[in-house]
Design an enzyme around this catalytic site. Structure first.
Site, PDB file in Angstrom:
ATOM      1  N   LYS A   1       0.812  -1.214   0.000  1.00  0.00           N
ATOM      2  CA  LYS A   1       0.000   0.000   0.000  1.00  0.00           C
ATOM      3  C   LYS A   1       0.848   1.268   0.000  1.00  0.00           C
ATOM      4  O   LYS A   1       0.462   2.272  -0.584  1.00  0.00           O
ATOM      5  CB  LYS A   1      -0.975   0.012   1.187  1.00  0.00           C
ATOM      6  CG  LYS A   1      -2.098  -1.002   1.035  1.00  0.00           C
ATOM      7  CD  LYS A   1      -3.327  -0.623   1.829  1.00  0.00           C
ATOM      8  CE  LYS A   1      -4.481  -1.541   1.487  1.00  0.00           C
ATOM      9  NZ  LYS A   1      -5.506  -1.569   2.514  1.00  0.00           N
TER      10      LYS A   1
ATOM     11  N   LYS B   1      -5.770 -10.679  -5.968  1.00  0.00           N
ATOM     12  CA  LYS B   1      -6.939 -11.044  -5.146  1.00  0.00           C
ATOM     13  C   LYS B   1      -8.122 -10.114  -5.428  1.00  0.00           C
ATOM     14  O   LYS B   1      -7.921  -8.950  -5.796  1.00  0.00           O
ATOM     15  CB  LYS B   1      -6.574 -11.066  -3.656  1.00  0.00           C
ATOM     16  CG  LYS B   1      -6.460  -9.731  -3.016  1.00  0.00           C
ATOM     17  CD  LYS B   1      -6.337  -9.815  -1.495  1.00  0.00           C
ATOM     18  CE  LYS B   1      -6.238  -8.375  -1.003  1.00  0.00           C
ATOM     19  NZ  LYS B   1      -6.040  -8.166   0.372  1.00  0.00           N
TER      20      LYS B   1
ATOM     21  N   LYS C   1     -11.714  -4.625  -2.747  1.00  0.00           N
ATOM     22  CA  LYS C   1     -12.541  -3.441  -2.941  1.00  0.00           C
ATOM     23  C   LYS C   1     -11.734  -2.277  -3.486  1.00  0.00           C
ATOM     24  O   LYS C   1     -12.282  -1.314  -3.985  1.00  0.00           O
ATOM     25  CB  LYS C   1     -13.302  -3.016  -1.681  1.00  0.00           C
ATOM     26  CG  LYS C   1     -12.734  -3.452  -0.382  1.00  0.00           C
ATOM     27  CD  LYS C   1     -13.699  -3.255   0.786  1.00  0.00           C
ATOM     28  CE  LYS C   1     -13.152  -3.996   1.986  1.00  0.00           C
ATOM     29  NZ  LYS C   1     -14.060  -4.173   3.073  1.00  0.00           N
TER      30      LYS C   1
HETATM   31  P1  TYM Z   1     -10.667  -6.481   4.934  1.00  0.00           P
HETATM   32  O1  TYM Z   1     -11.687  -5.453   5.264  1.00  0.00           O
HETATM   33  O2  TYM Z   1      -9.727  -6.201   3.798  1.00  0.00           O
HETATM   34  O3  TYM Z   1     -11.356  -7.868   4.619  1.00  0.00           O
HETATM   35  C1  TYM Z   1     -12.304  -8.471   5.496  1.00  0.00           C
HETATM   36  C2  TYM Z   1     -12.113  -9.981   5.485  1.00  0.00           C
HETATM   37  O4  TYM Z   1     -12.280 -10.486   4.150  1.00  0.00           O
HETATM   38  C3  TYM Z   1     -11.158 -11.297   3.792  1.00  0.00           C
HETATM   39  N1  TYM Z   1     -10.894 -11.136   2.358  1.00  0.00           N
HETATM   40  C4  TYM Z   1     -10.737 -12.160   1.498  1.00  0.00           C
HETATM   41  N2  TYM Z   1     -10.761 -13.483   1.675  1.00  0.00           N
HETATM   42  C5  TYM Z   1     -10.575 -14.274   0.578  1.00  0.00           C
HETATM   43  N3  TYM Z   1     -10.374 -13.763  -0.674  1.00  0.00           N
HETATM   44  C6  TYM Z   1     -10.336 -12.430  -0.895  1.00  0.00           C
HETATM   45  N4  TYM Z   1     -10.149 -11.941  -2.118  1.00  0.00           N
HETATM   46  C7  TYM Z   1     -10.519 -11.559   0.225  1.00  0.00           C
HETATM   47  N5  TYM Z   1     -10.546 -10.199   0.370  1.00  0.00           N
HETATM   48  C8  TYM Z   1     -10.770  -9.968   1.673  1.00  0.00           C
HETATM   49  C9  TYM Z   1     -10.010 -10.744   4.621  1.00  0.00           C
HETATM   50  O5  TYM Z   1      -8.982 -11.696   4.795  1.00  0.00           O
HETATM   51  C10 TYM Z   1     -10.701 -10.401   5.927  1.00  0.00           C
HETATM   52  O6  TYM Z   1     -10.798 -11.534   6.767  1.00  0.00           O
HETATM   53  N6  TYM Z   1      -7.175  -5.734   8.441  1.00  0.00           N
HETATM   54  C11 TYM Z   1      -8.461  -6.370   8.180  1.00  0.00           C
HETATM   55  C12 TYM Z   1      -9.566  -5.947   9.134  1.00  0.00           C
HETATM   56  C13 TYM Z   1      -9.230  -6.129  10.583  1.00  0.00           C
HETATM   57  C14 TYM Z   1      -9.201  -7.365  11.291  1.00  0.00           C
HETATM   58  C15 TYM Z   1      -8.861  -7.002  12.637  1.00  0.00           C
HETATM   59  C16 TYM Z   1      -9.418  -8.699  10.934  1.00  0.00           C
HETATM   60  C17 TYM Z   1      -8.936  -5.143  11.455  1.00  0.00           C
HETATM   61  N7  TYM Z   1      -8.718  -5.654  12.699  1.00  0.00           N
HETATM   62  C18 TYM Z   1      -8.743  -7.976  13.619  1.00  0.00           C
HETATM   63  C19 TYM Z   1      -9.288  -9.675  11.943  1.00  0.00           C
HETATM   64  C20 TYM Z   1      -8.965  -9.308  13.270  1.00  0.00           C
HETATM   65  C21 TYM Z   1      -8.919  -5.996   6.771  1.00  0.00           C
HETATM   66  O7  TYM Z   1      -8.562  -4.954   6.266  1.00  0.00           O
HETATM   67  O8  TYM Z   1      -9.822  -6.851   6.237  1.00  0.00           O
END
Ligand code: TYM
Length: 339
Positions: A115, A201, A204
Site C-alpha cells: 500500500k 486477489k 474493494k
Molecule cells: P478487509 O476489510 O480487507 O477484509 C475483510 C475480510 O475479508 C477477507 N478477504 C478475502 N478473503 C478471501 N479472498 C479475498 N479476495 C478476500 N478479500 C478480503 C479478509 O482476509 C478479511 O478476513 N485488516 C483487516 C480488518 C481487521 C481485522 C482485525 C481482521 C482489522 N482488525 C482484527 C481480523 C482481526 C482488513 O482490512 O480486512
C-alpha cells in the site's frame, strides 16, 4: 473460546470477503454462541483512516456494512457487532502495544509494502502501525479464534508475536496477560481472485468494478460480470492438477466449489470437458441464487438508519465491558498509574 474478527467499512462487501471470512463468522456464531462462547465482530473504521478517505463516505459505509453483515446472517443478539470508534479501548491498547512492537516487524508487513509502494515518506503513520491496532483489536478481548482470509495471516502472526513479547517482558511467567490467537482460514476460499486477473486477489480497492461480485449487485450485473470474466480457451480438465497454470479457470472453479460446499474435484467431475460457454452461465446462476436473498435483505435494512445505529450502540456497550479488564491489566503491567 472467544471469536474475534473485523472488516474495513471501505465500500461494498464482495464475494472474497463473504467466502473468505463472513461466511465463517456466521458459521462460528451459530455453532459457538449456542455453547456460550462470545463472538465479537466489528467494523474496522479506525483502520479505514489509514488511507485517504472521505469522512461522509466512511460514515455511510459504516452503516451500510452493518446492514450487509446482518443480511449475511450476523445476528446482533448472538454476536457483539460494533465499530471500533465507539470502543476507545482499541486505540488505547494500540498505544500501549506500540511500546512493544518493533519497527523491523512492521517494515516486513506485505500490506505496508504494497500500500505504501515507493512513496513510504508520504504514507500515513497509521498505515505503518495498522497491524498494531489489529493486534489490539484481538488481544483486548483475549480472542482465541480469528476467522479471516489468507491475506490476514501475516497480521495474525504479528499479533501473536506482540502478545508473546508483551507477556515475556511485562508479566510474571505464571500469569501472562494476553492469549495467543489462532487464525481460522477456510481452505476452500482462502483467497478469491479478481475476475479480471486470476493472479490478483478480489479486492474493494481494485478500480474495476468488473473485477468483483458485490453483495449489492443485481442478477443482471452478476451474470454480466461472470460472462465477461477472464478465462482461457481450453475446456475444463478432469482433475485439479489440470488447473495448474490456469489461474482464472482455477478461481472460477474454486468459487463454484465454495458456493456449493463441494471440493473442486467434484465440480470438475461434473464439468469435465465442458467449455466456459457452459460453465459460466451455471456459475452465474448459482451466484444469483445464493446471493440474491442476502442482497434483498440488505436493500431493506440499509434504509433503516435508526435500527443500524441501535445495533452499533448496543454492541459497543457490550464490547466496552468485555475490553475493560484486559485494558486495566495492560496499564498496570506497564507501570502506568491511573488513580
Ligand atoms: P478487509 O476489510 O480487507 O477484509 C475483510 C475480510 O475479508 C477477507 N478477504 C478475502 N478473503 C478471501 N479472498 C479475498 N479476495 C478476500 N478479500 C478480503 C479478509 O482476509 C478479511 O478476513 N485488516 C483487516 C480488518 C481487521 C481485522 C482485525 C481482521 C482489522 N482488525 C482484527 C481480523 C482481526 C482488513 O482490512 O480486512
Amino acid at each position: 473460546m472467544r471469536i474475534v474478527s473485523g472488516i474495513q467499512p471501505t465500500g461494498n462487501l464482495h464475494l472474497g470477503n463473504y467466502l473468505g471470512a463472513i461466511r465463517n463468522w456466521v458459521r462460528m456464531q451459530d455453532e459457538y454462541s449456542a455453547k456460550g462462547a462470545e463472538c465479537l465482530y466489528f467494523l474496522a473504521d479506525l483502520h479505514a483512516i489509514s488511507m485517504p478517505h472521505s469522512p461522509a463516505e466512511l460514515a455511510s459505509n459504516t452503516r451500510e456494512m452493518v446492514a450487509a453483515l446482518v443480511s449475511c446472517g450476523i445476528d446482533p443478539d448472538k454476536s457483539i457487532l460494533f465499530n471500533q470508534a465507539q470502543v476507545p479501548a482499541h486505540a488505547e491498547l494500540q498505544w500501549l502495544l506500540n511500546g512493544t512492537a518493533r519497527m523491523g516487524w512492521l517494515n516486513r508487513m506485505t500490506q505496508w509494502k504494497d500500500k505504501a509502494g515507493k512513496n513510504r515518506e508520504g504514507a500515513s503513520v497509521a498505515l505503518f502501525t495498522y497491524p498494531v491496532l489489529q493486534a489490539a483489536d484481538i488481544l483486548l478481548y483475549q480472542g482465541t479464534h480469528v476467522p479471516v482470509g489468507d491475506d490476514q495471516k501475516q497480521h495474525l502472526e504479528l499479533a501473536r508475536d506482540l502478545a508473546q513479547k508483551f507477556n515475556n517482558d511485562f508479566c510474571p511467567e505464571d500469569a501472562p496477560l494476553f492469549t495467543l490467537p489462532e487464525p481460522i482460514i477456510p481452505p476452500e476460499a482462502a483467497r478469491i481472485m479478481s475476475l479480471r486477473d486470476g493472479t490478483a486477489k478480489m479486492s474493494k480497492s481494485d478500480p474495476s468494478d468488473m473485477s468483483r461480485i458485490n453483495l449489492t449487485d443485481d442478477a443482471d450485473a452478476i451474470m454480466q460480470k461472470v460472462k465477461k470474466a477472464k478465462t482461457d480457451p481450453e475446456p475444463l480438465p478432469a482433475t485439479v492438477e489440470g488447473l495448474a497454470g490456469r489461474p482464472e479457470a482455477n478461481n472460477l472453479v474454486g468459487i463454484y466449489a465454495a458456493m456449493v460446499g463441494l471440493a473442486p474435484a467434484a465440480v470438475l467431475a461434473e464439468f469435465e470437458g465442458k467449455g466456459f460457454g457452459q460453465f459460466k452461465p451455471a456459475l452465474g446462476e448459482l451466484l444469483v441464487e445464493k446471493l440474491s436473498p442476502m442482497a434483498a435483505r440488505y436493500r431493506e435494512l440499509r434504509e433503516d438508519r435508526e435500527a443500524l445505529d441501535a445495533i452499533l450502540c448496543k454492541g459497543a456497550l457490550n464490547a466496552r465491558d468485555l475490553a475493560a479488564p484486559t485494558l486495566t491489566r495492560a496499564y498496570e503491567a506497564l507501570g502506568l498509574v491511573r488513580g
